[in-house]
Design a protein around this motif. Structure first.
Motif, PDB file in Angstrom:
ATOM      1  N   VAL A  18       0.844  -1.203   0.000  1.00  0.00           N
ATOM      2  CA  VAL A  18       0.000   0.000   0.000  1.00  0.00           C
ATOM      3  C   VAL A  18       0.878   1.251   0.000  1.00  0.00           C
ATOM      4  CG1 VAL A  18      -1.728   1.307   1.302  1.00  0.00           C
ATOM      5  CG2 VAL A  18      -1.837  -1.210   1.221  1.00  0.00           C
TER       6      VAL A  18
ATOM      7  N   SER B 142       1.094   5.270   0.634  1.00  0.00           N
ATOM      8  CA  SER B 142       0.358   6.353   1.291  1.00  0.00           C
ATOM      9  C   SER B 142       1.227   7.608   1.341  1.00  0.00           C
ATOM     10  CB  SER B 142      -0.039   5.933   2.715  1.00  0.00           C
ATOM     11  OG  SER B 142       1.142   5.732   3.470  1.00  0.00           O
TER      12      SER B 142
ATOM     13  N   LYS C  42      -4.140   1.020  -9.152  1.00  0.00           N
ATOM     14  CA  LYS C  42      -5.216   1.347  -8.218  1.00  0.00           C
ATOM     15  C   LYS C  42      -6.112   0.130  -8.097  1.00  0.00           C
ATOM     16  CE  LYS C  42      -5.731   6.272  -7.931  1.00  0.00           C
ATOM     17  NZ  LYS C  42      -5.807   7.328  -8.930  1.00  0.00           N
TER      18      LYS C  42
ATOM     19  N   GLU D 122      -9.489  -1.097  -5.744  1.00  0.00           N
ATOM     20  CA  GLU D 122     -10.506  -0.777  -4.734  1.00  0.00           C
ATOM     21  C   GLU D 122     -10.151   0.513  -3.992  1.00  0.00           C
ATOM     22  OE1 GLU D 122     -10.709  -4.329  -2.413  1.00  0.00           O
ATOM     23  OE2 GLU D 122     -11.405  -5.506  -4.133  1.00  0.00           O
TER      24      GLU D 122
ATOM     25  N   GLN E  31      -7.413   1.883  -3.476  1.00  0.00           N
ATOM     26  CA  GLN E  31      -6.088   1.972  -2.855  1.00  0.00           C
ATOM     27  C   GLN E  31      -5.013   1.979  -3.929  1.00  0.00           C
ATOM     28  OE1 GLN E  31      -5.673  -1.276  -0.044  1.00  0.00           O
ATOM     29  NE2 GLN E  31      -5.415   0.249   1.571  1.00  0.00           N
TER      30      GLN E  31
ATOM     31  N   LEU F 297      -1.408   0.797  -4.967  1.00  0.00           N
ATOM     32  CA  LEU F 297      -0.498  -0.285  -4.579  1.00  0.00           C
ATOM     33  C   LEU F 297       0.751  -0.278  -5.454  1.00  0.00           C
ATOM     34  CD1 LEU F 297      -3.127  -3.197  -4.402  1.00  0.00           C
ATOM     35  CD2 LEU F 297      -2.327  -1.760  -2.501  1.00  0.00           C
TER      36      LEU F 297
END
Ligand code: AMP
Ligand code: GLY
Length: 422
Positions: free
Chosen positions: A352, A354, A371, A373, A375, A377
């Motif tokens: 992930v 962020s 991308k 869902e 998120q 990655l």
């Protein structure tokens, strides 16, 4: 205009960012794109080597211009594919024909081209399995380091710099024996040039040309240029040691003869020539040609280019490139690539990502991301390029580094010393 960019790296994200700023761009698609290109256009799940699928898509979406990012489809003849097809031949494709792309697709072709035009480059000989014994004897007459190059595309891995005659002979046999597959059916043996490298990017219609901002990339994984080669760990533009005197030599001895050669040989070439250069005792030599933009160099070149890129491409296609005036940002731009732990060897995907929302004063160009869902990655070795402006590369680098700290994913690594040798 409706545009389609082919590719999925940081280079293509930087193209998308730049193209989206053009008032000439109506709809933008990227095939296949990545987690970042989706912010500027629509990602289309088509491989850049699937010409029939690209054709169907271009006709369905009324595409006016295709910008080809990577070398593979160019060497495979995507430009010829479009030009030969009556339904497609009005579409502008940015890139050379398959023959023009041989400047990158065959090291031997590129060496012969330079020899014909007296363009300064390392002395060389070429060999095939037919004269392997001659090659082994030739290596014995050379002084190490000895440079061996697989003729064809080998995903950036086809160049070996051997420190002894015995090593070079072993590697030479392995290359001709299939170590790099068909790419090694022919091997170029070159004199080693000792100097500092830099890259020049030229946009040409095969007659006239424009020089884009110059850059230098950093290919090794480790600081101080140590360890394995990668796809590129960072880049800077401009390059402080490339002054007007050196650039004048590059223009008169390398760029102009290159464009003359393209013209004289009747190569159908409407795209980028990326000239990899080395300065040896003040004089420029060509290390290699590429038939596309560099990655990560595009992530510093596009931010420094003030022109409307789509307009430049239009001028390239309609024969008015000579009227264009290239305008460059005075400030420096530096990019730093955040990569997956373990890269360029084995690494994990799916981590992930962020912290992108905390980035300030840098441009984020994504490469190995996707991308899922909602998120973001990691999806590759080279994950995100962080590009920044500064009054010089030191200031730009410190911005990139402070933002590199804010972007988080498990196993993140980046080089903190981009520009260390400048
Ligand atoms: P290429 O794939 O041709 O760009 O080669 C990869 C890298 O190998 C270059 O960026 C250079 O660092 C190095 N290299 C290639 N040819 C030579 C040469 N003749 N002398 C010294 N280094 C070279
Ligand atoms: N950065 C070198 C390349 O794109 O080949």
């Amino acid at each position: 205009m409706n545009l389609l960019i082919l590719g999925s790296g940081g280079r293509e994200h930087a193209f998308a960012w730049k193209i989206k700023q053009s008032p000439l761009c109506k709809k933008l698609f990227i095939a296949p794109g990545n987690g970042g290109t989706a912010d500027y256009g629509t990602n289309v799940p088509i491989s850049y080597n699937d010409f029939p699928a690209i054709k169907t898509f271009c006709l369905e979406e009324n595409i006016d211009m295709v910008v080809v990012g990577p070398e593979d489809p160019l060497v495979k003849g995507i430009v010829d594919f479009f030009q030969k097809d009556e339904a497609l031949n009005k579409i502008i494709v940015i890139g050379p024909s398959a023959e023009g792309a041989q400047l990158e697709g065959s090291k031997a072709y590129a060496k012969r081209f330079m020899e014909d035009l007296s363009i300064p480059t390392a002395a060389y000989r070429e060999f095939t399995p037919k004269n392997i014994e001659e090659g082994i004897d030739y290596i014995a007459t050379q002084t190490p380091p000895i440079v061996l190059k697989a003729d064809g595309l080998a995903a950036g891995k086809g160049v070996l710099i051997c420190q002894s005659i015995a090593e070079a002979q072993e590697e030479f046999k392995a290359m001709l024996g299939g170590k790099f597959g068909d790419a090694g059916n022919r091997v170029v043996i070159e004199e080693f040039l000792d100097g500092i490298e830099f890259s020049v990017f030229v946009l040409t219609d095969g007659r006239s040309y424009k020089v884009l901002p110059i850059a230098k990339d950093y290919k090794r994984i480790g600081e101080g240029d140590s360890g394995l080669n990668t796809g590129g760990m960072g880049a800077v533009s401009p390059v402080p040691f490339v002054d007007d005197v050196l650039m004048e030599k590059v223009k008169s001895r390398i760029i102009e003869p290159t464009i003359r050669g393209i013209h004289r040989k009747g190569l159908n070439y409407q795209g980028f020539v990326f000239i990899g250069l080395i300065r040896v005792e003040g004089e420029p030599y060509v290390i290699e040609y590429n038939c596309r933009m560099g990655d990560p160099e595009t992530e510093v070149v596009m931010p420094r280019l003030k022109n409307d890129l789509v307009q430049l491409f239009q001028q390239l296609a309609n024969g008015t490139l000579s009227e264009a005036k290239i305008e460059m940002e005075e400030r420096s731009v530096t990019t730093v690539f955040l990569v997956s732990g373990g890269y360029p060897e084995a690494y994990e995907k799916g981590k992930v990502i962020s912290g992108l929302e905390d980035v300030e004063d840098s441009l984020i160009f994504q490469a190995g991301t996707k991308k899922e869902e909602g998120q973001l990655l990691t999806n590759g070795g080279r994950v995100i390029a962080v590009s920044s402006y500064g009054k010089d590369f030191h200031e730009a680098l410190s911005r990139s580094k402070s933002n590199a700290e804010k972007v988080k994913f498990a196993g993140k690594y980046y080089r903190k010393d981009i520009g260390f040798d400048l």
